[in-house]
Design a protein around this motif. Structure first.
Motif, PDB file in Angstrom:
ATOM      1  N   ARG A  52       2.228   8.502  -6.444  1.00 43.03           N
ATOM      2  CA  ARG A  52       1.449   7.350  -7.266  1.00 43.03           C
ATOM      3  C   ARG A  52       2.667   6.423  -7.538  1.00 43.03           C
ATOM      4  O   ARG A  52       3.745   6.647  -8.203  1.00 43.03           O
ATOM      5  N   GLY A  53       2.506   5.237  -6.930  1.00 42.49           N
ATOM      6  CA  GLY A  53       3.405   4.178  -7.035  1.00 42.49           C
ATOM      7  C   GLY A  53       3.668   3.607  -8.593  1.00 42.49           C
ATOM      8  O   GLY A  53       2.598   3.618  -9.361  1.00 42.49           O
ATOM      9  N   ARG A  54       4.796   3.194  -8.804  1.00 45.04           N
ATOM     10  CA  ARG A  54       5.085   2.748 -10.272  1.00 45.04           C
ATOM     11  C   ARG A  54       5.235   1.342 -10.091  1.00 45.04           C
ATOM     12  O   ARG A  54       6.057   0.886  -9.164  1.00 45.04           O
ATOM     13  N   PHE A  55       4.787   0.686 -11.205  1.00 42.33           N
ATOM     14  CA  PHE A  55       4.558  -0.627 -11.171  1.00 42.33           C
ATOM     15  C   PHE A  55       5.155  -1.414 -12.339  1.00 42.33           C
ATOM     16  O   PHE A  55       4.728  -1.000 -13.399  1.00 42.33           O
ATOM     17  N   ILE A  56       6.295  -2.338 -12.370  1.00 37.61           N
ATOM     18  CA  ILE A  56       6.862  -2.919 -13.342  1.00 37.61           C
ATOM     19  C   ILE A  56       6.608  -4.390 -13.375  1.00 37.61           C
ATOM     20  O   ILE A  56       6.956  -4.920 -12.379  1.00 37.61           O
ATOM     21  N   GLN A  57       6.146  -5.142 -14.185  1.00 35.78           N
ATOM     22  CA  GLN A  57       5.926  -6.450 -14.364  1.00 35.78           C
ATOM     23  C   GLN A  57       6.773  -7.068 -15.094  1.00 35.78           C
ATOM     24  O   GLN A  57       6.770  -6.826 -16.452  1.00 35.78           O
ATOM     25  N   VAL A  58       7.918  -8.000 -14.858  1.00 36.60           N
ATOM     26  CA  VAL A  58       8.610  -8.812 -15.589  1.00 36.60           C
ATOM     27  C   VAL A  58       8.165 -10.300 -16.007  1.00 36.60           C
ATOM     28  O   VAL A  58       7.863 -11.076 -14.908  1.00 36.60           O
ATOM     29  N   GLU A  59       7.720 -10.385 -17.209  1.00 37.23           N
ATOM     30  CA  GLU A  59       7.041 -11.736 -17.223  1.00 37.23           C
ATOM     31  C   GLU A  59       6.800 -11.989 -18.792  1.00 37.23           C
ATOM     32  O   GLU A  59       6.848 -11.183 -19.429  1.00 37.23           O
ATOM     33  N   SER A  60       6.965 -13.269 -19.100  1.00 43.76           N
ATOM     34  CA  SER A  60       7.183 -13.799 -20.451  1.00 43.76           C
ATOM     35  C   SER A  60       5.752 -13.739 -21.317  1.00 43.76           C
ATOM     36  O   SER A  60       5.667 -13.670 -22.478  1.00 43.76           O
ATOM     37  N   ARG A  61       4.557 -13.477 -20.604  1.00 45.07           N
ATOM     38  CA  ARG A  61       3.280 -13.356 -21.107  1.00 45.07           C
ATOM     39  C   ARG A  61       2.669 -12.313 -20.781  1.00 45.07           C
ATOM     40  O   ARG A  61       2.787 -11.576 -19.732  1.00 45.07           O
ATOM     41  N   LEU A  62       1.590 -11.605 -21.435  1.00 47.57           N
ATOM     42  CA  LEU A  62       0.922 -10.495 -21.107  1.00 47.57           C
ATOM     43  C   LEU A  62      -0.305 -11.047 -20.081  1.00 47.57           C
ATOM     44  O   LEU A  62      -1.482 -11.285 -20.860  1.00 47.57           O
ATOM     45  N   GLU A  87       0.978  -1.219  -0.091  1.00 49.79           N
ATOM     46  CA  GLU A  87      -0.164  -0.062   0.058  1.00 49.79           C
ATOM     47  C   GLU A  87       0.738   1.372   0.031  1.00 49.79           C
ATOM     48  O   GLU A  87       0.482   2.308  -0.421  1.00 49.79           O
ATOM     49  N   HIS A  88       2.063   1.198   0.630  1.00 50.28           N
ATOM     50  CA  HIS A  88       2.873   2.545   0.713  1.00 50.28           C
ATOM     51  C   HIS A  88       4.076   2.215  -0.143  1.00 50.28           C
ATOM     52  O   HIS A  88       5.052   3.005   0.260  1.00 50.28           O
ATOM     53  N   THR A  89       4.032   1.288  -1.036  1.00 52.06           N
ATOM     54  CA  THR A  89       5.335   1.182  -1.953  1.00 52.06           C
ATOM     55  C   THR A  89       5.352   2.274  -3.124  1.00 52.06           C
ATOM     56  O   THR A  89       4.431   2.732  -3.742  1.00 52.06           O
ATOM     57  N   ALA A  90       6.615   2.704  -3.387  1.00 51.76           N
ATOM     58  CA  ALA A  90       6.742   3.803  -4.215  1.00 51.76           C
ATOM     59  C   ALA A  90       7.195   3.235  -5.611  1.00 51.76           C
ATOM     60  O   ALA A  90       6.781   3.677  -6.871  1.00 51.76           O
ATOM     61  N   TYR A  91       7.941   1.920  -5.577  1.00 54.71           N
ATOM     62  CA  TYR A  91       8.271   1.382  -6.724  1.00 54.71           C
ATOM     63  C   TYR A  91       8.151  -0.061  -6.493  1.00 54.71           C
ATOM     64  O   TYR A  91       8.958  -0.536  -5.681  1.00 54.71           O
ATOM     65  N   LEU A  92       7.510  -0.837  -7.460  1.00 55.68           N
ATOM     66  CA  LEU A  92       7.251  -2.086  -7.396  1.00 55.68           C
ATOM     67  C   LEU A  92       7.759  -2.907  -8.587  1.00 55.68           C
ATOM     68  O   LEU A  92       7.277  -2.683  -9.547  1.00 55.68           O
ATOM     69  N   LEU A  93       8.970  -3.717  -8.242  1.00 48.73           N
ATOM     70  CA  LEU A  93       9.242  -4.526  -9.611  1.00 48.73           C
ATOM     71  C   LEU A  93       9.003  -5.962  -9.382  1.00 48.73           C
ATOM     72  O   LEU A  93       9.368  -6.685  -8.159  1.00 48.73           O
ATOM     73  N   SER A  94       8.116  -6.476 -10.004  1.00 51.47           N
ATOM     74  CA  SER A  94       7.554  -7.924  -9.876  1.00 51.47           C
ATOM     75  C   SER A  94       8.110  -8.885 -10.966  1.00 51.47           C
ATOM     76  O   SER A  94       8.051  -8.351 -12.119  1.00 51.47           O
TER      77      SER A  94
END
Length: 279
Positions: free
Chosen positions: A241-251, A204-211
């Protein structure tokens, strides 16, 4: 209960009468034998029971509406620190699992050869006697190691009890089915944080989320908690507003909701992580 075409049309006609004629039509509906067989003669005894959802390891709190001893509705418990009154579709569908005609509500014994699909219900005393007799025979034959205890994740007193039973009986085959908190996650938490236990993330309080491939918005940990945390991360703080990055082989749905989706080749997550650490 099976309803034939005539009874269905009769009940439908009474329903229309109830809508158009008010109390007169309602009384005719309640007096019909098909309605009485399904729902009884009148209002039942209602109560609300607090429980915990078992559809996934999250364990969200529940408020269950019970009428005459039968659960008829499931809602989220606002006092639960995980769900805070919310409930995911899987939890809301708990009544379907409860009243599934194929659900086992007690011990059963197979009739005929394996794969025949023939079973009969037996009592608990008979079931325990059959299991105890079989276990005793295997131990007398010097084959306790042939017994396998297969169960889900057991981390409390039940897990200790089952392990001690297997040790006393003489079998090393105590197998737990991995869940969201498997040995790999526990090992990673110990190697990176020094804690050999599942971690709690303050999304909830994350500023940058790298998944790296985590299905945060699909089936990760508690779906209710994850979606609420995601909403606050994105729009819950007007000044940030936190930024969200998703690393994944599929959409995936999670990747589609992220600010940026990095479509890497399957199996190259470790190489990318090591490259980021090196830079």
């Amino acid at each position: 209960m099976k309803v034939n075409r005539r009874e269905f049309l009769t009940f439908a006609g009474f329903t229309v009468a109830g809508v158009t004629l008010g109390r007169l039509g309602r009384d005719r509906i309640l007096a019909h034998e098909t309605f009485k067989e399904s729902w009884g003669d009148g209002p039942g005894v209602e109560q609300w029971v607090r429980s915990v959802c078992g559809q996934c390891p999250a364990g969200c709190g529940l408020n269950v509406r019970v009428v005459d001893g039968h659960a008829v509705k499931i809602e989220g418990n606002e006092l639960c620190p995980v769900s805070r009154g919310g409930l995911c579709p899987k939890g809301a569908a708990g009544l379907q699992a409860l009243y599934d005609p194929d659900r086992l509500v007690g011990p059963v014994q197979r009739l005929g050869p394996r794969g025949s699909g023939r079973w009969k219900r037996i009592g608990w005393e008979e079931a325990l006697r059959i299991v105890a007799t079989r276990l005793g025979a295997l131990r007398q034959q010097g084959q306790p190691q042939s017994v396998v205890w297969l169960t889900g994740r057991q981390s409390g007193m039940i897990g200790q009890l089952l392990r001690r039973f297997c040790e006393a009986y003489g079998t090393p085959n105590f197998l737990e089915i991995p869940d969201l908190y498997d040995e790999t996650s526990t090992l990673v938490a110990w190697a990176t944080h020094g804690i050999a236990a599942p971690l709690g993330y303050d999304l909830e309080h994350t500023a940058y989320l790298l998944s790296f491939g985590s299905p945060i918005l699909e089936s990760w940990r508690s779906p209710v908690w994850a979606n609420r945390a995601y909403g606050r991360l994105r729009r819950g703080r007007p000044d940030r507003r936190g930024r969200f990055i998703q690393v994944e082989s599929r959409l995936s749905p999670t990747a589609a909701k992220a600010d940026e989706w990095i479509p890497i080749n399957p199996g190259t997550e470790a190489a990318l992580a090591l490259g980021i650490a090196h830079v």
